[in-house]
Motif scaffolding. Structure first.
Motif, PDB file in Angstrom:
ATOM      1  N   GLY A 322      39.174 -26.495   8.421  1.00  0.00           N
ATOM      2  CA  GLY A 322      38.707 -26.840   9.750  1.00  0.00           C
ATOM      3  C   GLY A 322      39.629 -26.224  10.783  1.00  0.00           C
ATOM      4  O   GLY A 322      40.693 -25.682  10.441  1.00  0.00           O
ATOM      5  N   ASP A 323      39.265 -26.317  12.039  1.00  0.00           N
ATOM      6  CA  ASP A 323      40.102 -25.736  13.080  1.00  0.00           C
ATOM      7  C   ASP A 323      41.440 -26.457  13.195  1.00  0.00           C
ATOM      8  O   ASP A 323      42.475 -25.827  13.452  1.00  0.00           O
ATOM      9  CB  ASP A 323      39.376 -25.787  14.436  1.00  0.00           C
ATOM     10  CG  ASP A 323      38.165 -24.872  14.467  1.00  0.00           C
ATOM     11  OD1 ASP A 323      38.147 -23.906  13.667  1.00  0.00           O
ATOM     12  OD2 ASP A 323      37.247 -25.133  15.257  1.00  0.00           O
ATOM     13  N   ILE A 324      41.425 -27.776  12.986  1.00  0.00           N
ATOM     14  CA  ILE A 324      42.656 -28.562  13.128  1.00  0.00           C
ATOM     15  C   ILE A 324      43.173 -29.026  11.774  1.00  0.00           C
ATOM     16  O   ILE A 324      44.333 -28.802  11.420  1.00  0.00           O
ATOM     17  CB  ILE A 324      42.415 -29.771  14.050  1.00  0.00           C
ATOM     18  CG1 ILE A 324      41.981 -29.303  15.437  1.00  0.00           C
ATOM     19  CG2 ILE A 324      43.675 -30.629  14.143  1.00  0.00           C
ATOM     20  CD1 ILE A 324      41.555 -30.420  16.364  1.00  0.00           C
ATOM     21  N   ASN A 325      42.314 -29.677  11.009  1.00  0.00           N
ATOM     22  CA  ASN A 325      42.698 -30.187   9.693  1.00  0.00           C
ATOM     23  C   ASN A 325      41.874 -29.519   8.599  1.00  0.00           C
ATOM     24  O   ASN A 325      40.756 -29.052   8.841  1.00  0.00           O
ATOM     25  CB  ASN A 325      42.492 -31.705   9.612  1.00  0.00           C
ATOM     26  CG  ASN A 325      43.446 -32.457  10.523  1.00  0.00           C
ATOM     27  OD1 ASN A 325      44.593 -32.046  10.691  1.00  0.00           O
ATOM     28  ND2 ASN A 325      42.973 -33.546  11.124  1.00  0.00           N
ATOM     29  N   SER A 326      42.433 -29.505   7.386  1.00  0.00           N
ATOM     30  CA  SER A 326      41.729 -28.962   6.219  1.00  0.00           C
ATOM     31  C   SER A 326      41.826 -29.947   5.065  1.00  0.00           C
ATOM     32  O   SER A 326      42.809 -30.685   4.943  1.00  0.00           O
ATOM     33  CB  SER A 326      42.314 -27.610   5.803  1.00  0.00           C
ATOM     34  OG  SER A 326      42.041 -26.623   6.769  1.00  0.00           O
ATOM     35  N   GLU A 327      40.798 -29.940   4.234  1.00  0.00           N
ATOM     36  CA  GLU A 327      40.729 -30.836   3.079  1.00  0.00           C
ATOM     37  C   GLU A 327      40.934 -30.024   1.801  1.00  0.00           C
ATOM     38  O   GLU A 327      40.241 -29.028   1.578  1.00  0.00           O
ATOM     39  CB  GLU A 327      39.369 -31.529   3.057  1.00  0.00           C
ATOM     40  CG  GLU A 327      39.181 -32.510   1.930  1.00  0.00           C
ATOM     41  CD  GLU A 327      37.788 -33.115   1.945  1.00  0.00           C
ATOM     42  OE1 GLU A 327      37.592 -34.111   2.659  1.00  0.00           O
ATOM     43  OE2 GLU A 327      36.908 -32.562   1.253  1.00  0.00           O
ATOM     44  N   THR A 328      41.899 -30.433   0.994  1.00  0.00           N
ATOM     45  CA  THR A 328      42.184 -29.747  -0.267  1.00  0.00           C
ATOM     46  C   THR A 328      42.002 -30.722  -1.423  1.00  0.00           C
ATOM     47  O   THR A 328      42.549 -31.828  -1.399  1.00  0.00           O
ATOM     48  CB  THR A 328      43.625 -29.204  -0.291  1.00  0.00           C
ATOM     49  OG1 THR A 328      43.808 -28.318   0.820  1.00  0.00           O
ATOM     50  CG2 THR A 328      43.909 -28.457  -1.580  1.00  0.00           C
ATOM     51  N   THR A 329      41.234 -30.323  -2.431  1.00  0.00           N
ATOM     52  CA  THR A 329      41.000 -31.177  -3.592  1.00  0.00           C
ATOM     53  C   THR A 329      41.690 -30.591  -4.809  1.00  0.00           C
ATOM     54  O   THR A 329      41.475 -29.429  -5.161  1.00  0.00           O
ATOM     55  CB  THR A 329      39.497 -31.320  -3.879  1.00  0.00           C
ATOM     56  OG1 THR A 329      38.849 -31.865  -2.729  1.00  0.00           O
ATOM     57  CG2 THR A 329      39.256 -32.241  -5.066  1.00  0.00           C
ATOM     58  N   LEU A 330      42.535 -31.417  -5.428  1.00  0.00           N
ATOM     59  CA  LEU A 330      43.201 -31.047  -6.675  1.00  0.00           C
ATOM     60  C   LEU A 330      42.455 -31.685  -7.836  1.00  0.00           C
ATOM     61  O   LEU A 330      41.992 -32.829  -7.730  1.00  0.00           O
ATOM     62  CB  LEU A 330      44.642 -31.556  -6.688  1.00  0.00           C
ATOM     63  CG  LEU A 330      45.768 -30.566  -6.415  1.00  0.00           C
ATOM     64  CD1 LEU A 330      45.592 -29.972  -5.031  1.00  0.00           C
ATOM     65  CD2 LEU A 330      47.132 -31.251  -6.547  1.00  0.00           C
ATOM     66  N   ARG A 331      42.348 -30.974  -8.937  1.00  0.00           N
ATOM     67  CA  ARG A 331      41.791 -31.557 -10.157  1.00  0.00           C
ATOM     68  C   ARG A 331      42.937 -31.735 -11.140  1.00  0.00           C
ATOM     69  O   ARG A 331      43.588 -30.771 -11.548  1.00  0.00           O
ATOM     70  CB  ARG A 331      40.700 -30.664 -10.755  1.00  0.00           C
ATOM     71  CG  ARG A 331      39.978 -31.304 -11.948  1.00  0.00           C
ATOM     72  CD  ARG A 331      38.777 -30.477 -12.360  1.00  0.00           C
ATOM     73  NE  ARG A 331      37.751 -30.480 -11.336  1.00  0.00           N
ATOM     74  CZ  ARG A 331      36.811 -31.415 -11.233  1.00  0.00           C
ATOM     75  NH1 ARG A 331      36.787 -32.427 -12.080  1.00  0.00           N
ATOM     76  NH2 ARG A 331      35.895 -31.347 -10.283  1.00  0.00           N
ATOM     77  N   LEU A 332      43.200 -32.994 -11.516  1.00  0.00           N
ATOM     78  CA  LEU A 332      44.285 -33.291 -12.439  1.00  0.00           C
ATOM     79  C   LEU A 332      43.874 -32.996 -13.875  1.00  0.00           C
ATOM     80  O   LEU A 332      42.718 -32.666 -14.155  1.00  0.00           O
ATOM     81  CB  LEU A 332      44.709 -34.753 -12.280  1.00  0.00           C
ATOM     82  CG  LEU A 332      45.050 -35.210 -10.852  1.00  0.00           C
ATOM     83  CD1 LEU A 332      45.573 -36.642 -10.868  1.00  0.00           C
ATOM     84  CD2 LEU A 332      46.055 -34.278 -10.194  1.00  0.00           C
ATOM     85  N   SER A 333      44.809 -33.145 -14.802  1.00  0.00           N
ATOM     86  CA  SER A 333      44.564 -32.748 -16.195  1.00  0.00           C
ATOM     87  C   SER A 333      43.421 -33.516 -16.838  1.00  0.00           C
ATOM     88  O   SER A 333      42.750 -33.006 -17.734  1.00  0.00           O
ATOM     89  CB  SER A 333      45.847 -32.942 -17.019  1.00  0.00           C
ATOM     90  OG  SER A 333      46.291 -34.297 -16.936  1.00  0.00           O
ATOM     91  N   ASP A 334      43.181 -34.762 -16.394  1.00  0.00           N
ATOM     92  CA  ASP A 334      42.111 -35.568 -16.990  1.00  0.00           C
ATOM     93  C   ASP A 334      40.802 -35.448 -16.226  1.00  0.00           C
ATOM     94  O   ASP A 334      39.838 -36.148 -16.525  1.00  0.00           O
ATOM     95  CB  ASP A 334      42.530 -37.034 -17.053  1.00  0.00           C
ATOM     96  CG  ASP A 334      42.698 -37.644 -15.670  1.00  0.00           C
ATOM     97  OD1 ASP A 334      43.019 -36.887 -14.729  1.00  0.00           O
ATOM     98  OD2 ASP A 334      42.518 -38.868 -15.522  1.00  0.00           O
ATOM     99  N   GLY A 335      40.759 -34.565 -15.209  1.00  0.00           N
ATOM    100  CA  GLY A 335      39.543 -34.388 -14.425  1.00  0.00           C
ATOM    101  C   GLY A 335      39.513 -35.177 -13.143  1.00  0.00           C
ATOM    102  O   GLY A 335      38.607 -34.998 -12.318  1.00  0.00           O
ATOM    103  N   THR A 336      40.476 -36.082 -12.939  1.00  0.00           N
ATOM    104  CA  THR A 336      40.530 -36.838 -11.699  1.00  0.00           C
ATOM    105  C   THR A 336      40.668 -35.890 -10.514  1.00  0.00           C
ATOM    106  O   THR A 336      41.468 -34.962 -10.545  1.00  0.00           O
ATOM    107  CB  THR A 336      41.723 -37.820 -11.703  1.00  0.00           C
ATOM    108  OG1 THR A 336      41.580 -38.720 -12.795  1.00  0.00           O
ATOM    109  CG2 THR A 336      41.776 -38.618 -10.406  1.00  0.00           C
ATOM    110  N   ARG A 337      39.890 -36.147  -9.471  1.00  0.00           N
ATOM    111  CA  ARG A 337      39.959 -35.325  -8.268  1.00  0.00           C
ATOM    112  C   ARG A 337      40.763 -36.052  -7.201  1.00  0.00           C
ATOM    113  O   ARG A 337      40.484 -37.208  -6.884  1.00  0.00           O
ATOM    114  CB  ARG A 337      38.552 -35.020  -7.759  1.00  0.00           C
ATOM    115  CG  ARG A 337      37.750 -34.111  -8.672  1.00  0.00           C
ATOM    116  CD  ARG A 337      36.285 -34.153  -8.340  1.00  0.00           C
ATOM    117  NE  ARG A 337      35.740 -35.473  -8.613  1.00  0.00           N
ATOM    118  CZ  ARG A 337      34.565 -35.902  -8.147  1.00  0.00           C
ATOM    119  NH1 ARG A 337      33.845 -35.114  -7.387  1.00  0.00           N
ATOM    120  NH2 ARG A 337      34.135 -37.109  -8.444  1.00  0.00           N
TER     121      ARG A 337
END
Length: 372
Positions: A322-337
């Motif tokens: 986004g212009d101000i903030n951004s969203e980042t999604t990590l996927r952990l080893s068990d699939g948890t986001r």
């Protein structure tokens, strides 16, 4: 033989324990809903069942020989059906999977006979896919209408072997214990007792909850709501960790507790003693830990000497800028986001890209506990 004769005696004790907890709560609003299951009714909780399930899957996938792998896959199917339906072993072994398994509606029809209409039990969608794939195995198809026909004694031996692998007590991992375990999962997740009895094909007299009844349509709707919640837990909903409290230390004002999740992650939280008492939290309790996205920071190098108590490694799955903030999604080893919200300037500074390894950091007071 004794196990077959007594397989519902332990279930009676489980249902009676739930009925007693329900009676206490109706008499005292502060009583809570803790179910004290008698020691003579051994069972497994959700995390123990997850360990046992993975042990069965690993064991079934191990052989190279086609016939041995098919034989083990057959046992795995029996286990999955017992674990997710709470059916009796004899009911599962008698299934004709050509007519009793309804893949399109995620249903299993149990207890049907020329004299009995039987009952329908919903299955989680991921389990339906696993069963359907296994049933397409040419080696299993050779059995025609009886791909699950296996000697009961052989099944019990394999169940005990997998329990030994996981360090679980054998008496809590037999078919009868799986039936009790499924009943407890349903009851602890708010499924009415009479619905649980209907799904398990079990009737017990003199229970308070037996005064209430539900139509077939209502039973389906209640069951589907439970399966949806269960699916969210096992598919690792975003920023939510379902697990068991392993340690708890308290003083006069606050308490620190740690949980181990289905995927083996350890999450530590600090809550007030007032909240601890209100939610009835104690070691062994199953809870959901939630972390708000703005409270998570990300690092591209493995953190060392940081103050954050919770540090989890994953891979960057999605970045939404986004212009101000951004969203980042990590996927952990068990699939948890795990989703983190950073300023776009901060994201550019650390140089994260999709596919990169990163670490999520959050402190103990960023974790919110919910009782399942």
């Amino acid at each position: 033989m004794k196990d077959r004769q007594d397989q519902d005696a332990g279930l009676d004790r489980v249902l009676a324990a739930f009925d007693e907890a329900q009676r206490r709560r109706s008499e005292d609003a502060e009583a809570g809903m803790a179910i004290e299951v008698p020691k003579e009714a051994p069972h497994l909780d959700t995390l123990d069942l997850a360990r046992l399930t993975e042990a069965f899957r690993a064991w079934a996938a191990r052989p190279r020989r086609v016939d041995v792998r098919a034989s083990r896959r057959r046992i795995l199917l029996v286990y999955l059906l017992l674990r997710y339906t709470g059916a009796k072993l004899g009911e599962v072994l008698a299934l004709d999977m050509r007519t009793d398994f309804d893949e399109s509606h995620s249903l299993l029809r149990l207890g049907r006979s020329p004299e009995e209409a039987g009952r329908e039990v919903g299955l989680p969608s991921e389990i339906v896919r696993e069963i359907a794939e296994a049933l397409r195995d040419p080696e299993l198809l050779k059995r025609n209408d009886a791909p699950l026909r296996v000697d009961e004694a052989h099944i019990r031996r394999k169940f005990y072997e997998r329990a030994d692998e996981c360090g679980l007590p054998r008496e809590a991992a037999n078919p009868s214990a799986l039936r009790r375990s499924r009943a407890l999962e349903l009851l602890r997740d708010g499924v009415p007792l009479t619905v649980v009895q209907s799904l398990l094909g079990h009737s017990t007299a003199n229970l308070t909850a037996s005064l209430f009844s539900f139509s077939e349509q209502e039973t389906r709707e209640i069951t589907q709501r439970f399966l949806n919640r269960e699916q969210n837990r096992t598919s690792s909903a975003r920023n939510a960790f379902f697990g068991k409290i392993t340690t708890l230390v308290r003083d006069e004002i606050q308490a620190e507790l740690s949980i181990v999740t289905l995927g083996g992650h350890e999450i530590t939280s600090v809550i007030t003693v007032e909240s601890l008492v209100r939610m009835g939290l104690a070691p062994g309790k199953l809870v959901t830990a939630e972390v708000k996205a703005p409270w998570i920071t990300l690092a591209v190098d493995e953190p060392d000497g940081v103050s954050a108590r919770n540090v989890l490694q994953g891979k960057v799955d999605v970045i939404r800028r986004g212009d101000i903030n951004s969203e980042t999604t990590l996927r952990l080893s068990d699939g948890t986001r795990l989703c983190a919200i950073l300023t776009t300037r901060g994201l550019d500074r650390i140089g994260l890209k999709t596919g990169d390894t990163a670490w999520a950091l959050f402190d103990v007071d960023a974790v919110i506990m919910h009782v399942r």
